[in-house]
Design an enzyme around this catalytic site. Sequence first.
Site, mmCIF file in Angstrom:
data_model
loop_
_atom_site.group_PDB
_atom_site.id
_atom_site.type_symbol
_atom_site.label_atom_id
_atom_site.label_comp_id
_atom_site.label_asym_id
_atom_site.label_seq_id
_atom_site.Cartn_x
_atom_site.Cartn_y
_atom_site.Cartn_z
ATOM 1 N N GLU A 44 0.832 -1.210 0.000
ATOM 2 C CA GLU A 44 0.000 0.000 0.000
ATOM 3 C C GLU A 44 0.866 1.260 0.000
ATOM 4 O OE1 GLU A 44 -3.144 -0.071 -0.577
ATOM 5 O OE2 GLU A 44 -3.215 -2.259 -0.481
ATOM 6 N N ASP A 112 3.968 -4.435 -6.076
ATOM 7 C CA ASP A 112 4.571 -5.675 -5.562
ATOM 8 C C ASP A 112 6.096 -5.566 -5.522
ATOM 9 O OD1 ASP A 112 2.170 -6.918 -5.170
ATOM 10 O OD2 ASP A 112 2.244 -8.144 -6.983
#
Length: 396
Positions: A44, A112
């Site tokens: 996030e 990621d």
Amino acid sequence: FNFFIVKNNDLNAFAFFGGYIGLYSGLFLIADNESELASVVAHEIAHVTQRHLARAMQDMKKKQPLTTATLLGSILLTIIAPEAGIAALATTGAIAQQSSINHTRSHEIEADALGMNTLVRANFNPQGAPSFFNKLSQKTRFANTPPQILLTHPLPKSRIETARNKAHQYINKPYYESKDFLLAKARIEVRFSHFTPEAILMKYKKQAKNHQQNIRNSAQYAIALALFEQRKYKESEHIVNSLLKQDRGNLFFLDLKSDLISKSRAYAQGIKLFEQQNTTKPNNLVIVTNLANLYIENKQYKQAISLLERLAYTYKISPVVYRIMMQAYTKDRQQSKYHQTHARLLALSAQYSNAINELKKALSFIKGKDKNIESAIIKEEIKHLQEKSDIYKQLI
């Protein structure tokens, strides 16, 4: 960054403008170690640092201007009143709407990769990311409905494989679970999940024999919490006292100790303990709110108010502080202060009309030599809330 937890047993996380990152408490229930949870946070963080929401909205503006305008209005609420804005977005489904544009395939891949780097730099285990992905994959396989996080963060097999391959590139070394993560997980499992105290006792009695002290202590803490829920206060206190001998300033243990003191009404003992803690941890939210509660229960209202008014300057958007302050003002018969504090609490959830009404009530209770000054301050606050209310009505 502004991190906060949403009390919800589902699995989800989201990022907004202004560095607001929300984590559902259910993430603690599925994460077996801190690195798994940290992998979600790191992911996030990458969405924020790479401005994925802004970039996606810019692109969407060309394709779906009406949808973008509606969504932007919802997100702007978080700037006017963060607590209210995020709560409103969560209930109206705008979080899912935001996430659907925030988490495009390319953005997920980027988050990621950068998230993994952040995870490693922060000294967490890189294996936490593929391990967490595997759990989500299993949840999807055996659940009737997929976890919310998969609706906004799609999980194709390629993401799991990429995370696994990248994690293997880093040096393998031992990782130890932090005490705070284990204690937070235990607290959430006992107090905010569907688990019964009996199930908690069965699970943690095994862990209480673990050779690692952090795991053993967190298990004992979970047992003490479960015993408290079963109203076995003496057994719970025996465990907590033992834990506090090992770690006198631990906020988790002290918070439960305060609950036990309230049940036994040993207020003098509790006040002495928390006053000592307050000298070493001034303005600590856990210490001060527990001390204030003990003052109130011991009818020392002015001491509680003095503490809480100072704390309110530090934690201006904490509903907890305002609720305890309201209780203290009521007991001390300070009606004007009660209504002013109630107004600030209502304003946090964007209930501006009700907040303004509370301030008007506060005006009617003002007395004494400083009446004119206090009235002027309240009238200025009413004016400020009215301006916020006008903006809010344009956005909803």
